[in-house]
Enzyme design. Structure first.
Site, PDB file in Angstrom:
ATOM      1  N   ASP A 110       1.097  -1.243  -0.003  1.00 40.90           N
ATOM      2  CA  ASP A 110       0.032  -0.184   0.355  1.00 40.90           C
ATOM      3  C   ASP A 110       0.851   1.271   0.214  1.00 40.90           C
ATOM      4  OD1 ASP A 110      -2.941   0.904   0.435  1.00 40.90           O
ATOM      5  OD2 ASP A 110      -1.652   2.230   1.755  1.00 40.90           O
ATOM      6  N   TYR A 159     -12.025   7.878  -1.793  1.00 39.10           N
ATOM      7  CA  TYR A 159     -11.594   8.613  -0.236  1.00 39.10           C
ATOM      8  C   TYR A 159     -10.600   9.221  -0.278  1.00 39.10           C
ATOM      9  CZ  TYR A 159      -8.311   4.974  -0.501  1.00 39.10           C
ATOM     10  OH  TYR A 159      -6.776   4.458  -1.222  1.00 39.10           O
ATOM     11  N   TYR A 237      -1.684  11.295   2.361  1.00 39.05           N
ATOM     12  CA  TYR A 237      -2.613  11.520   1.263  1.00 39.05           C
ATOM     13  C   TYR A 237      -2.528  13.117   0.225  1.00 39.05           C
ATOM     14  CZ  TYR A 237      -4.183   6.857   1.604  1.00 39.05           C
ATOM     15  OH  TYR A 237      -4.378   6.013   1.847  1.00 39.05           O
ATOM     16  N   HIS A 302      -6.708  -5.930  -0.802  1.00 41.52           N
ATOM     17  CA  HIS A 302      -6.267  -5.318  -0.660  1.00 41.52           C
ATOM     18  C   HIS A 302      -5.168  -5.912   0.350  1.00 41.52           C
ATOM     19  CE1 HIS A 302      -4.052  -1.865  -1.097  1.00 41.52           C
ATOM     20  NE2 HIS A 302      -4.279  -1.607   0.285  1.00 41.52           N
TER      21      HIS A 302
END
Length: 335
Positions: A110, A159, A237, A302
């Site tokens: 990730d 998201y 992010y 995931h």
């Protein structure tokens, strides 16, 4: 290393790159043992690697898994500009220096995969070989910023886009955290539904844990996030477009490290627009010339290193063992 209590007992604190890092270690403590650096993603901790650490430690590898900047017991600077890719790669380099490890195997997942790709891009001299999970290398596109790509694919409610909004970390922290982590870890969603706070709030069905995830696992992770909140991880992010600006000098640069890439066919990252084509039609190999193998695991989601723990552990070991001689056998090694 199987239970939360046993795993937590392995944690040691280190200071690197001006921050205090929470680091879990297993296997030989030093000397000539080959080392493996595990790099976690969101919303995770070092704990996501508990199975792989035990597996490789039993085979003579020194295993190192930090809580990344902003996570768990590691320092969480308040400003999102303290979470650029240079900070994150710098933390890992500083950690390797503190541990006196000139070169390591790296395993990422990730966001940890993103950081690991960039560690290999910026400091290939520190990486013997790379095994990355879930997130393929993302070459810089001069004509399109990352947030424009995500908005164009899934809209403002996706998201990644919602995480740009002030206060979203408080929304996450206000949820029933045990329920949040159950939904986040086991519900396979792709596209605009992925990590949707609105849909998580509306989901009232009973969540039955699969065999690979225990109530103890959920309680451990939820208890840590109850103390730290989500701001650190969300700040990664918020640096997507800033990283795009900062990485301009590396446009077109290649990842020149021996690499294996593994992804589940149900992974949300595998279903992003253009990703399958990029992986399977030669462009990933063009950007990562030393890519040796791509593995797509059928039916996997995931959080693949937990969902398919033994399979992933075997994939990692079978790949990295060919680079080493003199590693202990399982019978002669100890945690």
């Amino acid at each position: 290393m199987e239970g939360a209590a046993a795993a937590a007992a392995a944690i040691r604190h280190r200071t690197a790159n001006g921050i205090s890092m929470h680091v879990a270690e297993a296997g030989p403590g030093g000397g000539t043992a080959p080392a493996v650096l595990f790099v976690h993603g969101f919303p995770e901790l070092w704990y996501s690697w508990r199975h792989q650490m035990g597996h490789l430690a039993a085979r003579g590898y020194r295993c190192v898994a930090p809580d990344l900047r902003g996570y768990g017991g590691t320092t969480a600077p308040p400003e999102h500009t303290s979470y650029t890719i240079f900070h994150l790669v710098g933390d890992l380099v500083a950690l390797l220096d503190a541990l006196e490890l000139p070169q390591v195997f790296v395993v990422g997942h990730d966001w940890g995969a993103i950081v690991s790709w960039n560690l290999c891009l910026l400091r290939p001299d520190r990486v013997r070989a790379l095994v990355n999970l879930s997130v393929a290398f993302m070459p810089r596109r001069p004509a399109e910023k990352p947030l424009d790509y995500f908005r164009g694919a899934y809209g403002d409610d996706y998201y990644v886009c919602r995480f740009q909004e002030p206060g979203v970390e408080k929304e996450l922290a206000s949820l029933d955290l045990k329920r949040f982590f159950k939904l986040a870890l086991i519900v396979q969603t792709t596209g605009s539904s992925a990590m949707s706070i609105k849909k998580m709030r509306a989901n009232n069905r009973e969540v039955t844990l699969p065999p690979w995830l225990s109530e103890e696992d959920i309680s451990y992770v939820a208890s840590v996030y109850a103390k730290t909140g989500f701001a650190g991880g969300i700040n990664y992010y918020r640096c997507f477009d800033l990283n795009w600006e900062l990485m301009a000098p590396w446009t077109g640069a290649k990842v020149l490290v021996p690499t294996k890439f593994i992804v589940g066919d149900g992974d949300l990252a595998y279903h992003l627009p253009g990703v399958k084509s990029y992986i399977h039609k030669g462009r990933l190999k063009k950007d990562v010339p030393m890519l040796e193998e791509v593995v797509v695991i059928k039916g996997a989601g995931h959080f693949i290193q937990q969902e398919r723990a033994q399979e992933i552990s075997d994939h990692i070991y079978n790949y990295i063992k060919k680079f080493n001689t003199g590693v202990s056998s399982p019978k002669s090694s100890r945690l």
